[in-house]
Motif scaffolding. Structure first.
Motif, short mmCIF file in Angstrom:
data_model
loop_
_atom_site.label_atom_id
_atom_site.label_comp_id
_atom_site.label_asym_id
_atom_site.label_seq_id
_atom_site.Cartn_x
_atom_site.Cartn_y
_atom_site.Cartn_z
N PRO A 110 0.83 -1.21 0.00
CA PRO A 110 0.00 0.00 0.00
C PRO A 110 0.86 1.26 0.00
N ASN A 111 0.26 2.36 -0.40
CA ASN A 111 0.93 3.65 -0.38
C ASN A 111 0.07 4.64 0.39
N PRO A 112 0.38 4.88 1.67
CA PRO A 112 -0.42 5.82 2.47
C PRO A 112 -0.40 7.24 1.89
N LYS A 113 0.57 7.54 1.03
CA LYS A 113 0.69 8.87 0.42
C LYS A 113 0.21 8.85 -1.03
N ARG A 114 -0.69 7.95 -1.35
CA ARG A 114 -1.17 7.85 -2.73
C ARG A 114 -1.66 9.21 -3.23
N SER A 115 -1.32 9.52 -4.49
CA SER A 115 -1.72 10.78 -5.11
C SER A 115 -1.72 10.59 -6.61
N LEU A 116 -2.18 11.60 -7.32
CA LEU A 116 -2.11 11.56 -8.78
C LEU A 116 -0.67 11.37 -9.24
N LYS A 117 0.22 12.10 -8.59
CA LYS A 117 1.64 12.05 -8.98
C LYS A 117 2.24 10.68 -8.70
N SER A 118 1.93 10.09 -7.54
CA SER A 118 2.53 8.79 -7.19
C SER A 118 2.03 7.69 -8.12
N GLU A 119 0.75 7.76 -8.52
CA GLU A 119 0.21 6.74 -9.42
C GLU A 119 0.91 6.77 -10.78
N ALA A 120 1.14 7.98 -11.30
CA ALA A 120 1.84 8.12 -12.57
C ALA A 120 3.30 7.70 -12.42
N SER A 121 3.90 8.06 -11.29
CA SER A 121 5.29 7.71 -11.03
C SER A 121 5.48 6.20 -10.94
N ASP A 122 4.50 5.49 -10.33
CA ASP A 122 4.60 4.03 -10.23
C ASP A 122 4.67 3.40 -11.62
N ILE A 123 3.88 3.92 -12.55
CA ILE A 123 3.89 3.38 -13.91
C ILE A 123 5.25 3.61 -14.57
N GLU A 124 5.78 4.80 -14.43
CA GLU A 124 7.08 5.11 -15.04
C GLU A 124 8.19 4.27 -14.43
N GLU A 125 8.16 4.12 -13.11
CA GLU A 125 9.19 3.30 -12.46
C GLU A 125 9.09 1.84 -12.87
N LEU A 126 7.87 1.34 -12.99
CA LEU A 126 7.69 -0.04 -13.44
C LEU A 126 8.32 -0.23 -14.81
N ALA A 127 8.09 0.72 -15.71
CA ALA A 127 8.65 0.65 -17.06
C ALA A 127 10.18 0.69 -17.01
N ASP A 128 10.72 1.53 -16.14
CA ASP A 128 12.18 1.65 -16.07
C ASP A 128 12.81 0.41 -15.45
N LYS A 129 12.20 -0.12 -14.39
CA LYS A 129 12.75 -1.31 -13.74
C LYS A 129 12.73 -2.51 -14.67
N LEU A 130 11.71 -2.57 -15.53
CA LEU A 130 11.60 -3.70 -16.45
C LEU A 130 12.29 -3.41 -17.79
#
Length: 352
Positions: A110-130
């Motif tokens: 979970p992300n207690p600090k969930r936000s518009l920015k964090s959701e978009a950032s998770d997608i970008e990080e997933l792409a970079d990690k993979l």
């Protein structure tokens, strides 16, 4: 009762997952630095803030694919969501679908600090990690489209193409005209629910888990919320298991749902209807797919969005409801238009 109705409205957010949302398993110890680890049967990557995201692959193996598409699930769903693209089609187009559990869903932390920015950032990080490369495709479903709006705002240069499938509408977007929303009962429901979820979470938790008053478990098949085709889908699915009191009683599940809902329907730091065309030098690679018979998100609002953003290519399924991703023909058209740029069949052009 009212919030349950709103939850069900958003559960049409799709896709209905093969398994309900569960609390994320304990994260690995700090000594584990791998970015691609196997946990509880799923692969997970570690994000920069220490959280883990679980993901799965469908179609062609990533290393042999020509197109990598990150699929963003909706409210109450998971990486196990249904997207009715056949293996034959995925192999023909050499597509690897990457489905991941958003923060707090399935096997992701979970992300207690969930936000518009964090959701978009998770997608970008997933792409970079993979290591998906400098550009990748994204496909969001209903409530899962708000992270993609965030990507279009913050990192449009990373997106090779975008498909927003039955994207939900946030009635707090300033540019929405009052003549389209004034009599829309969904607006009142969403605003009431956001207020209660934000300011009285304990009361909301009690109401959803109490047994003193009759519950509304049958609402997930209420024709007021779902079209004829949607109801046909619901006849052969297990329904929205997340509404089961035994599931929502788990505070980790409840808190993740509540945070997701509040961010999606709360006040945003930008208005999507005022976005400039991020790709002015080429033909649009951004698509909206809408069902004409959708009772969760009215097509009139979706037409307004595409009218305000003419650089988005708008497609409308004449007899489609909110559960478009259960239609294999529609899923094929979505993928062909997304990765190949093909024009969908004439039947998917909106009829005036």
């Amino acid at each position: 009762m009212v919030f349950k109705k709103v939850i069900i409205l958003m559960m049409g957010c799709l896709g209905m997952s093969k398994q309900p949302t569960l609390p994320a398993p304990p994260a690995e110890t700090a000594e584990s630095s791998s970015t691609d680890v196997q946990i509880c049967g799923s692969k997970r990557i570690r994000l920069s803030d220490g959280r883990f995201l679980a993901y799965t692959e469908r179609g062609v193996p990533m290393n042999n694919s020509n197109h990598r598409v990150i699929v963003v699930h909706g409210f109450g769903s998971s990486k196990e969501m249904n997207f009715m693209a056949s293996q034959d089609l995925l192999e023909e187009l050499k597509i690897c679908l990457l489905l991941f559990d958003r923060a707090g869903y399935g096997e992701s932390d979970p992300n207690p600090k969930r936000s518009l920015k964090s959701e978009a950032s998770d997608i970008e990080e997933l792409a970079d990690k993979l290591q998906l490369g400098s550009k990748f495709f994204v496909l969001g479903v209903s409530l899962g489209c708000y992270p993609i709006w965030g990507c279009l705002k913050r990192t449009p240069n990373r997106l090779a193409g975008v498909a927003l499938v039955v994207p939900y509408i946030n009635y707090k977007w300033p540019s929405l005209p009052s003549d389209l929303t004034r009599d829309d009962y969904r607006m009142g429901l969403s605003r009431w629910a956001v207020f209660v979820a934000s300011h009285a979470p304990r009361l909301l938790y009690w109401w959803l888990t109490q047994k003193l008053f009759p519950s509304s478990n049958v609402l997930d098949r209420n024709p007021a919320f779902f079209s004829r085709k949607d109801l046909e889908v619901l006849k052969i699915t297990p329904g929205y298991q997340l509404l089961n009191q035994n599931k929502i009683r788990d505070r980790a599940v409840f808190d993740s749902l509540r945070r997701d809902f509040v961010v999606a329907f709360g006040k945003w730091d930008f208005d999507p209807l005022e976005l400039c065309n991020p790709y002015p030098q080429k033909e649009s690679t951004v698509h909206i797919w809408q069902g004409h018979e959708d009772k969760v998100v009215p097509f009139q609002l979706q037409r307004h969005v595409s009218g305000k953003l003419p650089w988005i290519r708008y497609h409308e399924v004449p007899d489609g409801g909110h559960l478009l991703v259960y239609d294999s023909d529609v899923c094929e058209a979505i993928l062909r238009s997304l990765v190949l740029g093909e024009d969908p069949p004439q039947m998917y052009r909106p009829q005036c």
